[in-house]
Design a protein around this motif. Structure first.
Motif, PDB file in Angstrom:
ATOM      1  N   SER A 123      43.982  68.352  89.990  1.00  0.00           N
ATOM      2  CA  SER A 123      44.243  67.697  91.267  1.00  0.00           C
ATOM      3  C   SER A 123      44.779  68.688  92.295  1.00  0.00           C
ATOM      4  CB  SER A 123      45.265  66.572  91.074  1.00  0.00           C
ATOM      5  OG  SER A 123      46.544  67.113  90.769  1.00  0.00           O
ATOM      6  N   VAL A 124      44.675  68.319  93.558  1.00  0.00           N
ATOM      7  CA  VAL A 124      45.306  69.065  94.643  1.00  0.00           C
ATOM      8  C   VAL A 124      46.631  68.373  94.924  1.00  0.00           C
ATOM      9  CG1 VAL A 124      45.146  69.804  97.037  1.00  0.00           C
ATOM     10  CG2 VAL A 124      43.099  69.774  95.595  1.00  0.00           C
ATOM     11  N   ALA A 125      47.718  68.998  94.487  1.00  0.00           N
ATOM     12  CA  ALA A 125      49.024  68.344  94.568  1.00  0.00           C
ATOM     13  C   ALA A 125      50.116  69.379  94.352  1.00  0.00           C
ATOM     14  CB  ALA A 125      49.129  67.232  93.527  1.00  0.00           C
ATOM     15  N   THR A 126      51.356  68.940  94.509  1.00  0.00           N
ATOM     16  CA  THR A 126      52.524  69.784  94.250  1.00  0.00           C
ATOM     17  C   THR A 126      53.356  69.127  93.150  1.00  0.00           C
ATOM     18  OG1 THR A 126      52.571  70.486  96.566  1.00  0.00           O
ATOM     19  CG2 THR A 126      54.548  70.869  95.276  1.00  0.00           C
ATOM     20  N   PRO A 127      53.212  69.557  91.881  1.00  0.00           N
ATOM     21  CA  PRO A 127      52.289  70.597  91.430  1.00  0.00           C
ATOM     22  C   PRO A 127      50.902  70.026  91.152  1.00  0.00           C
ATOM     23  CG  PRO A 127      53.555  69.818  89.578  1.00  0.00           C
ATOM     24  CD  PRO A 127      54.077  69.057  90.784  1.00  0.00           C
ATOM     25  N   GLY A 128      49.917  70.936  90.982  1.00  0.00           N
ATOM     26  CA  GLY A 128      48.595  70.522  90.554  1.00  0.00           C
ATOM     27  C   GLY A 128      48.654  69.971  89.139  1.00  0.00           C
ATOM     28  N   VAL A 129      47.922  68.898  88.874  1.00  0.00           N
ATOM     29  CA  VAL A 129      47.939  68.256  87.560  1.00  0.00           C
ATOM     30  C   VAL A 129      46.576  68.428  86.900  1.00  0.00           C
ATOM     31  CG1 VAL A 129      48.200  66.085  86.304  1.00  0.00           C
ATOM     32  CG2 VAL A 129      49.681  66.589  88.259  1.00  0.00           C
ATOM     33  N   VAL A 130      46.594  68.963  85.690  1.00  0.00           N
ATOM     34  CA  VAL A 130      45.384  69.134  84.895  1.00  0.00           C
ATOM     35  C   VAL A 130      45.206  67.892  84.032  1.00  0.00           C
ATOM     36  CG1 VAL A 130      44.194  70.549  83.178  1.00  0.00           C
ATOM     37  CG2 VAL A 130      45.762  71.623  84.830  1.00  0.00           C
ATOM     38  N   THR A 131      44.051  67.293  84.087  1.00  0.00           N
ATOM     39  CA  THR A 131      43.750  66.140  83.234  1.00  0.00           C
ATOM     40  C   THR A 131      42.691  66.548  82.209  1.00  0.00           C
ATOM     41  OG1 THR A 131      44.238  64.568  84.999  1.00  0.00           O
ATOM     42  CG2 THR A 131      42.902  63.767  83.158  1.00  0.00           C
ATOM     43  N   TRP A 132      43.037  66.369  80.932  1.00  0.00           N
ATOM     44  CA  TRP A 132      42.153  66.757  79.826  1.00  0.00           C
ATOM     45  C   TRP A 132      41.784  65.481  79.075  1.00  0.00           C
ATOM     46  CZ3 TRP A 132      42.874  72.092  77.257  1.00  0.00           C
ATOM     47  CH2 TRP A 132      41.848  72.338  76.348  1.00  0.00           C
ATOM     48  N   ILE A 186      52.823  75.369  89.342  1.00  0.00           N
ATOM     49  CA  ILE A 186      52.021  75.854  90.468  1.00  0.00           C
ATOM     50  C   ILE A 186      51.483  74.691  91.285  1.00  0.00           C
ATOM     51  CG2 ILE A 186      49.894  77.079  91.083  1.00  0.00           C
ATOM     52  CD1 ILE A 186      50.333  78.805  88.586  1.00  0.00           C
ATOM     53  N   ALA A 187      51.624  74.791  92.597  1.00  0.00           N
ATOM     54  CA  ALA A 187      51.035  73.810  93.509  1.00  0.00           C
ATOM     55  C   ALA A 187      49.622  74.237  93.858  1.00  0.00           C
ATOM     56  CB  ALA A 187      51.878  73.708  94.777  1.00  0.00           C
ATOM     57  N   THR A 188      48.718  73.290  93.907  1.00  0.00           N
ATOM     58  CA  THR A 188      47.347  73.559  94.365  1.00  0.00           C
ATOM     59  C   THR A 188      47.226  73.016  95.783  1.00  0.00           C
ATOM     60  OG1 THR A 188      46.688  71.529  93.237  1.00  0.00           O
ATOM     61  CG2 THR A 188      46.275  73.608  92.090  1.00  0.00           C
ATOM     62  N   THR A 189      46.714  73.824  96.689  1.00  0.00           N
ATOM     63  CA  THR A 189      46.752  73.473  98.112  1.00  0.00           C
ATOM     64  C   THR A 189      45.403  73.094  98.707  1.00  0.00           C
ATOM     65  OG1 THR A 189      46.555  75.824  98.665  1.00  0.00           O
ATOM     66  CG2 THR A 189      48.784  74.910  98.502  1.00  0.00           C
ATOM     67  N   ALA A 190      44.321  73.360  97.993  1.00  0.00           N
ATOM     68  CA  ALA A 190      43.002  72.986  98.493  1.00  0.00           C
ATOM     69  C   ALA A 190      42.046  72.860  97.320  1.00  0.00           C
ATOM     70  CB  ALA A 190      42.476  74.015  99.494  1.00  0.00           C
ATOM     71  N   ALA A 191      41.063  71.985  97.459  1.00  0.00           N
ATOM     72  CA  ALA A 191      40.092  71.778  96.385  1.00  0.00           C
ATOM     73  C   ALA A 191      39.230  73.025  96.198  1.00  0.00           C
ATOM     74  CB  ALA A 191      39.217  70.580  96.701  1.00  0.00           C
ATOM     75  N   GLY A 192      38.842  73.281  94.972  1.00  0.00           N
ATOM     76  CA  GLY A 192      37.939  74.387  94.693  1.00  0.00           C
ATOM     77  C   GLY A 192      36.497  73.974  94.910  1.00  0.00           C
ATOM     78  N   THR A 193      35.611  74.924  94.675  1.00  0.00           N
ATOM     79  CA  THR A 193      34.187  74.653  94.875  1.00  0.00           C
ATOM     80  C   THR A 193      33.419  74.571  93.565  1.00  0.00           C
ATOM     81  OG1 THR A 193      33.738  77.024  95.096  1.00  0.00           O
ATOM     82  CG2 THR A 193      34.234  75.809  97.121  1.00  0.00           C
ATOM     83  N   ALA A 194      34.119  74.706  92.435  1.00  0.00           N
ATOM     84  CA  ALA A 194      33.447  74.686  91.133  1.00  0.00           C
ATOM     85  C   ALA A 194      32.823  73.318  90.862  1.00  0.00           C
ATOM     86  CB  ALA A 194      34.445  75.028  90.032  1.00  0.00           C
TER      87      ALA A 194
END
Length: 243
Positions: A123-132, A186-194
């Protein structure tokens, strides 16, 4: 109970380190090594690794018995065998360590060939959340690497970099990561392009780190059809840190 294979394991050597006065290390002590680890290639036989207690014994006349109590912890020498390769940077650093009086950082990824691997979303959030989806089986401090297909990861993360699961927000299917063991999420600030993201992570408790000295190195002889191997003895001087 799940059996784990030794096959696929990897051993790394870091830089010279100063022993802490209490001979105790934790995850944060290995953060500076993240850019320094060199894999020692050509590993053919892994020695045993772990602490044993010295025994303190006292004979008692009136009891006609010897009582034993626990003394200090003392790690056995880990006898490792490698196919000699004088062009391998990891082997060359290990040889340097044998001739050196200093302690070095070491890391072992047991059964790295069976590391968990699967698609995730971040996700793009503070912090970024990984969902598995389906669950990850990781714990705080577990190392994780992300790979991006067809583009980039969310801003704040880089493909191929080792990150560490943080305790805050850890659930069976989600987690956040830090750049260093025990560091801030770590915070993610913008969506990736993958188009897709894959995570690879060692099972909990299968990565071991410690400070130790390289005591010896020898190469065998033998009859004509004997492969020449090198035996290197590594002696831990601290506790073992497992993630």
């Amino acid at each position: 109970m799940a059996l784990q294979a030794v096959a696929g394991s990897k051993i790394y050597i870091g830089t010279r380190v100063a022993l802490p006065t209490d001979l105790t290390v934790d995850l944060t002590d290995f953060a500076p090594q993240e850019t320094e680890w060199l894999q020692i290639n050509g590993w053919t036989n892994a020695g045993a690794l772990g602490d044993a207690r010295e025994a303190i014994s006292q004979n008692f006349i009136d009891a006609d018995r010897t009582e034993t109590i626990k003394g200090t912890k003392n790690a056995a020498e880990m006898q490792n065998v490698f196919a000699p390769d004088y062009s391998d940077p990891g082997q060359n650093r290990l040889r340097q360590a044998v001739d050196d009086c200093s302690n070095y950082a070491f890391k072992i990824e047991w059964g790295a060939g069976c590391a968990a691997n699967g698609p995730v979303t971040i996700s793009v959030a503070t912090p970024g959340v990984v969902t598995w989806p389906g669950g990850h089986g990781l714990k705080a401090g577990s190392p994780v690497i992300f790979a991006a297909t067809g583009g980039t990861l969310p801003t704040g993360l880089t493909a191929g970099t080792v990150y560490y699961v943080v305790a805050a927000g850890l659930t069976p299917t989600t987690f956040s990561v830090s750049a260093t063991p025990g560091g801030a999420a770590i915070a993610t600030t913008a969506a990736g392009t993958a188009t897709s993201i894959t995570a690879t992570a060692q099972p909990a408790g299968r990565t071991v780190m410690f400070y130790g000295i390289a005591l010896s190195a020898s190469e065998n002889g033998g009859e004509a059809n004997t492969a020449q191997m090198g035996t290197h003895s590594i002696k831990p001087n601290t506790n073992l840190v497992r993630v």
